[in-house]
Design an enzyme around this catalytic site. Structure first.
Site, PDB file in Angstrom:
ATOM      1  N   HIS A 101    -127.352  27.732  35.143  1.00 20.64           N
ATOM      2  CA  HIS A 101    -127.458  26.659  34.149  1.00 20.64           C
ATOM      3  C   HIS A 101    -126.626  27.064  32.943  1.00 20.64           C
ATOM      4  CE1 HIS A 101    -128.861  23.897  31.176  1.00 20.64           C
ATOM      5  NE2 HIS A 101    -129.501  24.831  30.498  1.00 20.64           N
ATOM      6  N   HIS A 103    -124.422  25.657  29.150  1.00 23.03           N
ATOM      7  CA  HIS A 103    -124.174  24.615  28.160  1.00 23.03           C
ATOM      8  C   HIS A 103    -122.647  24.524  28.034  1.00 23.03           C
ATOM      9  CE1 HIS A 103    -128.369  25.260  26.041  1.00 23.03           C
ATOM     10  NE2 HIS A 103    -128.471  24.992  27.337  1.00 23.03           N
ATOM     11  N   TYR A 128    -112.065  19.860  46.384  1.00 29.83           N
ATOM     12  CA  TYR A 128    -112.883  21.042  46.079  1.00 29.83           C
ATOM     13  C   TYR A 128    -114.140  20.692  45.290  1.00 29.83           C
ATOM     14  CZ  TYR A 128    -109.878  24.172  48.474  1.00 29.83           C
ATOM     15  OH  TYR A 128    -109.210  24.801  49.479  1.00 29.83           O
TER      16      TYR A 128
HETATM   17 ZN   LIG Z   1    -130.147  24.805  28.532  1.00 32.92          ZN
END
Ligand SMILES: [Zn+2]
Length: 228
Positions: A101, A103, A128
């Site tokens: 995860h 940002h 891709y």
């Molecule tokens: Zn986050």
């Protein structure tokens, strides 16, 4: 040197890999400050996740949070507050062995655009992207720490390996840590391409070309099954 049990040597390597990939992502500006987190399943059960308030650029293999199958802390620093994002995807996607995860700027920007289809956040731009990310789902904005975000991810029923959290960032699963990292990078670069080309009427892959990729490479697209 004492011989290590197989699961111990696997864990040692994975701890180092999490730190190595985290540093690489951080150093290329793919997640700033102490944002972003990485988790990986262990062969012996449970999983490793990056600690709360830790920069991915400066992780210590010995301090990664080790959680049991139920998500309880066994050892290491306190885990990221975003653990529910990871558990929601692991719970619904049995093949997932690692989750990244970030940002990352272009993916976050993409998540705020008005035209985004929540069941295909990006058009079929490159082979891709389709091969590594499949289709990307968009879930609505939730306040950090709101448990409802986990419900939104569970609501996708494991059909998507890549999910974009609106006004927040991508969550991507892979069957290895390396695959999850590479897919997250592919998503970010494709979001960048989309922003570069926005308003320029670019040619995307045709339905025929997408179908060919599905057939030849076994690309799993959630919508595809309904077409025929
Ligand atoms: Zn986050």
């Amino acid at each position: 040197m004492t011989a290590m049990r197989p699961e111990t040597s696997n864990e040692t390597r994975l701890r180092e890999d999490v730190c190595r990939f985290g540093r690489s992502l951080f150093e290329r500006g793919l997640t700033p400050g102490s944002s972003g987190n990485i988790s990986v399943r262990l062969d012996g059960g449970g999983w490793l996740v990056t600690p709360t308030n830790a920069s991915l650029g400066f992780l210590d293999p010995a301090k990664l949070s080790r959680l049991d199958e139920q998500g309880r802390l066994i050892s290491g620093d306190a885990p990221t507050k975003e653990v529910p994002l990871h558990t929601a995807l692991y719970d619904t996607r049995g093949s997932a062995r690692a989750i990244v995860h970030l940002h990352s700027t272009h993916s976050v920007a993409l998540s705020m655009l008005p035209e985004i289809d929540p069941r295909a956040a990006l058009p079929p731009m490159t082979a891709y992207y389709l091969m590594k990310c499949g289709a990307t789902a968009l879930v609505p904005y939730y306040r950090p720490g709101d448990p409802a975000v986990a419900d939104a991810i569970k609501g996708l029923a494991g059909k998507y390996s890549s999910v974009l959290l609106a006004n927040h960032g991508p969550v991507v699963a892979g069957d290895t840590l390396e695959a999850a990292v590479f897919a997250t990078e592919e998503l970010e670069e494709t979001a960048k391409l989309y922003l570069l080309l926005r308003g320029m009427n670019p040619r995307y892959l045709s339905a025929e070309q997408v179908k060919d990729l599905v057939k030849v490479f076994g690309v799993a697209l959630p919508e595809h099954g309904h077409e025929e």
